[in-house]
Structure formats: C-alpha cells, structure tokens
Design an enzyme around this catalytic site. Structure first.
Site, PDB file in Angstrom:
ATOM      1  CB  SER A 180      64.650 -15.037  25.858  1.00 50.52           C
ATOM      2  OG  SER A 180      65.135 -15.532  24.431  1.00 50.52           O
ATOM      3  CG  HIS A 208      62.394 -15.299  29.770  1.00 52.77           C
ATOM      4  ND1 HIS A 208      63.580 -15.629  30.419  1.00 52.77           N
ATOM      5  CD2 HIS A 208      62.585 -15.795  28.503  1.00 52.77           C
ATOM      6  CE1 HIS A 208      64.290 -16.226  29.796  1.00 52.77           C
ATOM      7  NE2 HIS A 208      63.900 -16.525  28.422  1.00 52.77           N
ATOM      8  CE  LYS A 243      64.812 -20.003  30.330  1.00 50.47           C
ATOM      9  NZ  LYS A 243      64.146 -20.264  29.035  1.00 50.47           N
TER      10      LYS A 243
HETATM   11  C1  LIG Z   1      64.590 -21.143  27.988  1.00 53.06           C
HETATM   12  C2  LIG Z   1      63.504 -20.718  26.611  1.00 53.06           C
HETATM   13  C3  LIG Z   1      62.907 -21.901  26.101  1.00 53.06           C
HETATM   14  C4  LIG Z   1      63.165 -23.305  26.293  1.00 53.06           C
HETATM   15  O1  LIG Z   1      63.121 -23.851  27.525  1.00 53.06           O
HETATM   16  P1  LIG Z   1      63.915 -24.952  28.193  1.00 53.06           P
HETATM   17  O2  LIG Z   1      62.916 -25.533  29.255  1.00 53.06           O
HETATM   18  O3  LIG Z   1      65.057 -24.274  28.830  1.00 53.06           O
HETATM   19  O4  LIG Z   1      64.359 -25.852  27.027  1.00 53.06           O
HETATM   20  C5  LIG Z   1      61.984 -21.586  25.093  1.00 53.06           C
HETATM   21  N1  LIG Z   1      61.427 -20.359  25.026  1.00 53.06           N
HETATM   22  C6  LIG Z   1      61.958 -19.457  25.501  1.00 53.06           C
HETATM   23  C7  LIG Z   1      61.527 -17.870  25.280  1.00 53.06           C
HETATM   24  C8  LIG Z   1      63.149 -19.512  26.412  1.00 53.06           C
HETATM   25  O5  LIG Z   1      63.610 -18.564  27.009  1.00 53.06           O
END
Ligand SMILES: *Cc1c(COP(=O)(O)O)cnc(C)c1O
Length: 399
Positions: A180, A208, A243
């Site tokens: 991330s 992602h 995302k």
């Molecule tokens: C954003 C993210 C999460 C958490 O997801 P949310 O739905 O925002 O709580 C988990 N793992 C990774 C790699 C992320 O980038």
C-alpha cells in the site's frame, strides 16, 4: 499524570518529531478535483483507481439500495443479512474465481477477523515486514507466534517457515499482494510454492489489486490472478471495496468451507452491524462497471506508464512500482511535509507518508494515479513536483 497531561505530552512529542498528523476536510470525494479546506486542488492521493466513487451509475445504485433501509439494523447473523449482500457475495466469488465470499464492514476488520479465526496460540503467523497495519494488528492479536521476514525476501520467508515447522502447529503466511505504501507486488508465485512445500496457508490482501488488475480470465481478481494462482495456491484472498470499487467494506474469498468457518469464528464479522444495503448495491454496480468498461483499467495502465516515463526523465526519486501507487522516496519527515505543503500551494494534493506508517528514514510522497486523471493533469503534477523538489533540494535522493 492526569489524562490531560498525558495527552498533551504525547501530542507534543509527536509534533517535535515532525510526525503530527492533520485532517484535511474535503467538500466531496475527489473526482479527481476536490475542494480541500475551501480551495480547489487536483488530487493524486485517493485510492479510487477507476474513478468509481463519483460514477453516476454507482451513486444511483447506492440511492436505490437505500430504499432497502438506511442501515442493516443488526449483525449479519441476527437479521442484518439481506438478499443484496448475498448477491454481492456471489458476484465477488464469481469475479475472483473462488467458490464463495464473505463481506465485512471494512478491510481492517476482515484482516483482523480472518487471521484471528484461522490461527491462535500454538500456531504461527508469518508476515512481510511491510504488511499493512491491519495484517500486523491481526498477527499481534491472534496469539500465534509472530514471525516476520524482510520485505519480499523469499529466503527470509523460507527460514521463518522452517522455524514455524519446528514450533509445530498450523502456519498462516499473510502478505499484501500490492504494497500500500510502496506499490510493488509480492512475488506471489514463489511464495505460493514455498507455502505448498511447507504446508502453510497463504493469505493475500488484495486491497490495491482487486478491480485494478487481474488475468485475462479474471480481470478483476488482482495480483493473485495476475500471478496465475488459483484457490488451492491462495486459499485465503482478501480484498477491499473502498478502493478500486469506490464504495466501502471488504471481502474474503475462498472455499465454501472457509466462508462457513469465518461466519462461525470471525468475531469482527459476527459482532458488528451488517454492511448498509446501499453500500452493497453500490458495490454491485461498481463491479458491473468494472466488467463492462475494461478501458478504465487500460487508461489507468497508460497513466502509470506515462507518469513513470516522465518522472524518470526528470530524475524524480521513483520506486520500483508498476501499480497505481507511485511513491517518491524523500527519506526525511520534514522534507516530505515541506514538499507536500509546497505542492498544495501549487494546487495539488498528494499523500505525505511518515513513520509509523512506513519505516523510519523512508518518509515519502505517495502519489496515486487513477483512470480519471488526464495526461495534461499528470504533466502539471510533474512540473509542480520538479519545482517543489528542487526548491527543497530533494531531487534524485539516493535510495
Ligand atoms: C486500505 C487497506 C486495508 C484496510 O481496508 P479498509 O476497508 O480501508 O479498512 C487493508 N489492507 C490494505 C493493504 C489496505 O491498503
């Protein structure tokens, strides 16, 4: 010390270390233009890689979904599990090439819930050092022996698998598919091979990857599909819906038995109110658009290539990333904050990422590209980056 004194001292320490964080208040989700603290900026910081958070069809589906109720009114197991959730789960299973899927209210909860349900005292959890905070917290909470290896270091991973074998118990290996804060991909095919050899279970976080990349058969199924790995190779696939899908929530996909098991044992699934029906409807619409408009992924890919070529020519401190996450490594917190402030003055919003989100000495600008950015907007960002990095003597910093 009183509570007030304790808070004041800790906040003061954070300020002194240039680690104090401040909220930016936006008038609406970036499109990628956004009004931030009252001023219009071009954003390169959202994870809305395909531009679906502001897609009229997705927003209309949320409105329609809200006619099923503003909230789910209870946890999934009580009466908060609606047909729309079941349909979303079936759709996710289909597009990820898995037997079944389970929706969670957030990715953070999906990761903690899944890790804690799968391993505990007497077991092992093996993690990459740069894993997302939610995987790290799951590893801390689950009670299993927590073993870590240097970022994407297969030799280090194998040594931890050997240690885990000596410890006995079951072993879960959890990694990000796309990192991330770095944007690079895990060497998943090799990792899956090692897991098979040592009888360990591989869990991949596709926060992602889902929707943004995949294979020709499964274009939305993330880095796992891109690496050609099926449900046997990666039995636990997690992805988020906030995302590339532009909504909120998350899922775990895998065998029917894995999903049945998580419904029983994943506490953050059991003990929380079900996903609002509007969100489930929005996610279904987003997946429809993802399938119907592959050109969005193509545009994203073109924007990534364009950014990297131009940034390389300007000798900006690029990292090894082929994904929509394009960090520029500056190292020092103070410099990152100064450059980000200068960029904001010039009309651009980018993420300024500091410890503890990333290791000490690796503070960076986190630039994210989306299908909605035009090449002219990317050119404008590059010109502003070049000017502000020069102004702060931060160009071409050695890694
Ligand atoms: C954003 C993210 C999460 C958490 O997801 P949310 O739905 O925002 O709580 C988990 N793992 C990774 C790699 C992320 O980038």
């Amino acid at each position: 010390m009183t509570l007030a004194e304790t808070l004041r001292a800790r906040l003061q320490e954070r300020r002194e270390r240039n680690l104090y964080r401040q909220l930016k208040t936006l008038a609406a989700a970036p499109s990628p233009r956004a009004v931030v603290d009252g001023r219009e900026l071009l954003t390169f910081s959202s994870n809305d890689y395909l531009g679906l958070a502001t897609h009229p069809e997705v927003i209309a589906a949320q409105r329609e979904g809200a006619s099923l109720g503003a909230g789910a009114t209870a946890s999934h197991l009580v009466n908060g599990h609606l047909e729309i959730h079941a349909r979303l789960q079936e759709k996710i299973a289909e597009v990820t090439g898995r037997e079944a899927a389970l929706v969670f209210s957030s990715g953070y909860m999906a990761n903690i819930g899944t890790i804690c349900a799968l391993v505990g005292r007497g077991d092992n959890i093996i993690s990459d050092r740069l894993n997302h905070a939610s995987l790290i917290d799951g590893a801390r909470l689950c009670g299993a022996a927590s073993l870590r290896f240097a970022h994407s270091d297969l030799g280090g991973m194998e040594r931890q698998l050997q240690r885990a074998a000596q410890n006995g118990g079951n072993t879960l290996v959890a990694v990000d598919g796309v990192y991330s804060m770095d944007g690079d991909l895990a060497p998943l095919a090799e990792m899956a091979g090692l897991c098979r050899r040592y009888n360990a279970w591989l869990m991949v976080d596709e926060a992602h990857g889902f929707g943004a990349m995949g294979s020709s058969d499964l274009p939305l199924a993330g880095s796992v599909a891109a690496a050609g790995l099926d449900q046997d190779a990666v039995p636990v696939m997690m992805g988020t819906l906030g995302k590339a899908a532009g909504n909120a929530g998350a899922f775990v996909a895998g065998s029917r038995e894995l999903i049945d098991y998580l419904v029983q044992f994943a506490r953050p699934y059991v003990y929380t109110t079900g996903m609002p029906p509007a969100v489930a409807a929005g996610c279904l619409a987003a997946i429809d658009v993802m399938l119907r408009e592959p050109e969005r992924r193509e545009l994203l890919k073109c924007n990534i290539a364009f950014f990297r070529t131009r940034a390389g020519a300007l000798k900006l401190p690029l990292m090894e990333s082929a994904s929509a996450i394009q960090p520029l490594l500056l190292g020092c917190e103070k410099k990152v904050m100064a450059v980000a402030a200068e960029l904001q003055r010039l009309g651009f919003l980018v993420g300024a990422i500091r410890p503890p989100t990333v290791p000490a000495g690796t503070a960076r600008l986190r630039i994210t590209l989306t299908a909605n950015h035009t090449q002219a907007q990317i050119e404008a960002l590059l010109a502003a980056l070049d000017a502000s990095l020069r102004a702060f003597g931060a160009s071409a910093v050695p890694v």
